[in-house]
Design a protein around this motif. Structure first.
Motif: not given
Length: 299
Positions: A259-287
């Motif tokens: 499975v390749v889970p797809s998330v959009s707003r769950g990550v993008l809503r943390h922008g425009p801060d690049a660091g926050a986008l990265r942290k959100a993506a890392d959190r979903f990948a870890d979960d």
């Protein structure tokens, strides 16, 4: 007036390894996650940007720069670029080239479906290495008949690319077509998944013809649908649509590792801060890794 958008590189990177093998490697190394790039007007506003080409370009560039060197797949939604005409497509071309150059696999979410030479033209747009929109994979709709996809399937195979074919989607309206009974008694989606399995027969470690199956659908065990297609399963619905990584084993069962889970707003809503986008993506990948029984040592 904003400065002209430079063209994408004339010579994109052409794969030499089939998409399924490259996807498996990327998921193992970067984590099993696809992040959508969906620059709809409300997200641009949330980021403090105007709903125009300049806002589109800023949103897209920030997302690619923040995530392309760390997530397995980036999935731009073509419609949100097309709405701005040729200048929006220019932004999309540049994003595709830069995301691929940074190591992300690019899945063009275009959901194309047609017949004959028209399907061939769509295939040329996304799966021909000479095209400025050349991507690692594209989403397709099979509901003009699976055979109508043959030009795209052949083009993808020749270029080392992949396709993700709509199977069981997360939108409620899809059920009236996808769960209708085919001539052989299976749900129509089950018939389509059978065709995908046939395309992937013998491929290792993973075929290059994937299916789109919603993460919000719940247990599919008694639906007559077999998800064992020897290919990747793109699972939209994580995040804003209500599904969580913890739901994946119940939906996908024994094939949850594909499975390749797809998330959009769950990550993008943390922008425009690049660091926050990265942290959100890392959190979903870890979960996701936790939910499917993987680890986080690869990142």
């Amino acid at each position: 007036m904003s400065a002209p958008i430079p063209p994408s590189p004339a010579h994109p990177v052409v794969p030499v390894v089939p998409f399924g093998a490259r996807l498996r490697q990327a998921m193992d190394r970067r984590g099993p996650l696809c992040v959508g790039i969906d620059p709809h007007g409300s997200l641009l506003t949330d980021w403090g940007l105007n709903d125009d080409v300049a806002g589109l370009e800023r949103f897209t560039r920030t997302t690619v720069e923040a995530l392309a060197d760390r997530v397995a797949v980036l999935k731009p939604q073509s419609a949100f670029f097309e709405r701005f005409g040729s200048r929006g497509i220019a932004v999309l071309e540049k994003a595709v080239a830069e995301a691929r150059a940074a190591g992300a696999l690019v899945l063009m979410d275009a959901k194309r479906g047609d017949i004959g030479s028209t399907m061939g033209a769509y295939a040329a747009a996304y799966l021909d290495p000479a095209s400025p929109l050349f991507s690692d994979a594209v989403t397709l709709s099979p509901y003009l008949g699976f055979g109508s996809l043959r030009p795209a399937l052949d083009a993808a195979s020749a270029a080392g690319c992949g396709v993700f074919v709509l199977g069981l989607t997360s939108n409620p309206e899809g059920a009236e077509v996808q769960r209708a009974t085919a001539a052989d008694g299976r749900p129509l989606a089950g018939l389509m998944l059978g065709h995908m399995a046939a395309e992937n027969a013998g491929a290792t470690p993973l075929g290059s013809v994937g299916a789109v199956v919603g993460a919000t659908l719940g247990d599919l065990a008694d639906t007559g649908v077999d998800l064992a297609i020897n290919g990747p399963l793109l699972a939209p619905g994580i995040g804003a649509q209500g599904a969580t990584p913890a739901d994946l084993p119940a939906v996908f069962g024994a094939v949850v590792g594909n499975v390749v889970p797809s998330v959009s707003r769950g990550v993008l809503r943390h922008g425009p801060d690049a660091g926050a986008l990265r942290k959100a993506a890392d959190r979903f990948a870890d979960d996701v890794r936790t939910a499917v029984g993987g680890d986080t040592a690869g990142r």
